[in-house]
Scaffold this motif. Structure first.
Motif: not given
Lengths: 251, 359
Positions: B254-255, B257-264, B268, B273
């Motif tokens: 999930g970590q 995925e959350a970073a991907m969803a924020l566009g990183m 990055q 992360i």
């Protein structure tokens, strides 16, 4: 670019197919979401509702059909994917806050490194949204020190700090203790009242009744029924929908 | 009042001792015997190391041999060989300064205030340049000293620090490659890691020092010292890569995925992360690996380098001090202990610091 974008739908899904190996997870999904529209997606577990919204920001890769978000097609073009992810915020069932950063840093990092905003501006924005989800006083704490409800509100603030045009919610209250569900739903209701385009996978039927423009029922990878909430809850046509509703609303 | 303040702790401790060691007559007897043995051993050790020991060189080796205790004179007479090896006697102050430079550089880079890209680069750049100029000379009026003459503590520190400095980034690269989505990349990397791990370090050092020159053109060979360091860094990185990979597996999906969803972007996500969390998970095993590597530097002796252990051999092996090897090894052990123990304590500090957010 923005002018052409603002005319079309926020999300358009055409004939979407998705397989996990030989398992057909999504079958010919068609869905169009207007700007400012609030959609609630419900259905039994394993029906493909999470998979569908995860396709919208490419956390899952689709195998057939077309997905267009804000006028940009989702394909293998990494530039397109990045562009869409910047404009689409997502809130997860298990919050997925970054445990090694403070609440404030969680909210500042993406605007700073993805949108290249200066630190001071990112901090102002972050504090404004923390205020909005009603936990400004927790800014310097670490996620592990907060309750589930507080963590989920931080996660919403973190997504909003990117100033997205669309918000996706993937069962945002499913991992919460009952007494914390209301505080998260409150924030979502307020967000809806401000005109945010929202697609929410949730079993909170009260929330659906209150804010949704349309409720979508999925089963076995298909959209089975799609209607405004009053109609959906009072006069659904499909047998599977009726059965699901009696289970969810039954007690 | 008095009862509250004084009474509870004192009898508590005595009671506790009684309960643990003198509960039955047999237990009391065993406790007393153990105590007697401990006192005896400590007394013997102290007597040897301090009370009957010889500390000065005035009497020479003969006075030492006559004494009942330890002969610390050998350290007083030979410490320069132990610390500096074959480095020219007149120039050994440079070797000492180089040691100081490496230690200062390491200590500085362990302080959180220096953990920004520019500062750490500045610290390492200055430190490495200082070490190299001081040791090698040939500029600024310093006489030239070739790598084959470097030795002792200065060489041990240099090999250890450069091994980690090259091996650590390499380990992270290998760990990232091993979790690549493309099977031919992850499998090849896995093969390299497992291959290196299944070879003994000595054979790798030997290959890099002796065999590699036959395979490489002259201009690519470099000095034997640098080839050996490269080999030891490769060995370090194979082990460390698996430690880093283990740390990465502890970070929930999930970590990312959350970073991907924020566009990183990929880098990055990795840099901001994944790695910070992975390194926290991997910290205890990482410190372990550093400790092992520090002690393994002594293996370079087989390809002809006089690091601190080999210099110690030379220090007592010249005839007159031949009998005093225990003292020399005790002294070297103390040096190892100081470095490795500080490393472990630093690891403990990092663990405490990093666990701030964890609940």
């Amino acid at each position: 670019m923005n002018s052409t974008q603002s005319s079309g739908p926020a999300v358009r899904i055409e004939n979407l197919d998705k397989y996990y190996g030989s398992f057909h997870a999504l079958r010919k999904i068609n869905l169009s979401v207007k700007r400012g529209e609030r959609i609630v997606v419900c259905g039994p577990s394993g029906s493909g509702k999470s998979t569908m919204i995860r396709c919208i920001n490419r956390l899952e890769q689709h195998n057939g059909g077309r997905i267009t978000v804000l006028g940009t097609e989702l394909n293998d073009d990494v530039g397109n994917i990045d562009e869409i992810r910047r404009e689409v915020g997502m809130v997860f069932q298990h919050f997925n806050l970054f445990p090694h950063m403070t609440v404030l840093e969680n909210c500042m990092i993406a605007p700073m490194i993805v949108r290249k905003r200066p630190r001071a501006e990112a901090e102002t924005t972050a504090r404004r949204y923390l205020e909005k989800v009603r936990i400004p006083e927790q800014a310097m704490k670490f996620p592990g020190q907060l309750s589930g409800g507080q963590q989920q509100r931080v996660a919403i603030a973190r997504a909003l700090c990117m100033q997205p045009q669309i918000m996706l919610f993937d069962e945002p209250t499913s991992a919460l203790d009952p007494e914390m569900i209301a505080e998260v739903l409150d924030v979502m209701v307020r967000l809806a009242s401000e005109g945010m385009t929202m697609i929410c996978v949730t079993h909170e039927m009260g929330f659906a009744r209150r804010v949704a423009d349309r409720v979508i029922f999925m089963d076995a990878g298909e959209i089975v029924e799609e209607a405004p909430p009053e109609e959906f809850f009072t006069s659904c046509r499909n047998e599977r929908t009726r059965q699901f509703l009696s289970q969810v609303l039954g007690h | 009042m008095e009862m509250v303040v004084v009474a509870p702790p004192a009898p508590g401790r005595v009671e506790d001792l009684k309960r643990r060691f003198f509960a039955t007559p047999l237990q009391a007897l065993l406790s007393l015997i153990s105590l007697a043995i401990m006192v005896f051993v400590v007394w013997k050790l102290l007597n040897w190391a301090v009370f009957s020991a010889v500390f000065t060189t005035t009497g020479g080796p003969e006075a030492c041999q006559a004494a009942a205790g330890a002969c610390w004179s050998v350290i007083a007479a030979r410490w320069r060989i132990i610390l500096f090896g074959l480095y020219p006697f007149e120039e050994q102050w440079r070797s000492a300064l180089a040691c100081v430079a490496v230690v200062v550089m390491t200590v500085l880079s362990c302080i959180p205030a220096f953990w920004t890209g520019r500062r750490i680069a500045l610290v390492w750049g200055t430190g490495a340049a200082l070490y190299y100029v001081l040791m090698k000379g040939g500029v600024l009026g310093l006489p030239f000293v070739g790598e084959e003459a470097w030795g002792g503590l200065a060489l041990t520190l240099f090999i250890f620090v450069t091994t980690c400095l090259i091996g650590f980034p390499l380990a992270i690269c290998l760990a990232l490659l091993r979790r690549s989505d493309l099977p031919w990349i992850s499998r090849t990397t896995g093969l390299i890691i497992d291959g290196v791990r299944s070879l003994p370090l000595i054979s790798i050092l030997f290959t890099f020092a002796v065999v590699l020159p036959f395979a490489l053109p002259q201009w690519l060979q470099g000095d034997k010292l640098y080839r050996v360091i490269l080999g030891s860094a490769l060995f370090f990185s194979a082990y460390q890569a698996e430690i880093v990979r283990g740390g990465m597996q502890g970070v929930p999906a999930g970590q990312e995925e959350a970073a991907m969803a924020l566009g990183m972007s990929y880098w990055q996500r990795i840099g901001r992360i994944l790695l910070p969390q992975a390194m926290r998970n991997a910290l205890p095993a990482t410190i372990n690996q550093f400790v092992i590597s520090f002690k393994e530097t002594s293996l370079v002796v087989i390809v002809g380098f006089f690091e601190i252990l080999a210099s110690g051999n030379a220090a007592y092996g010249t005839g007159e001090w031949r009998f005093a090897y225990v003292e020399v090894y005790a002294f070297i052990a103390l040096i190892y202990f100081v470095f490795v123990f500080s490393l472990s304590r630093y690891g403990a500090f990092l663990e405490r610091r990093m666990s701030v957010g964890e609940r």
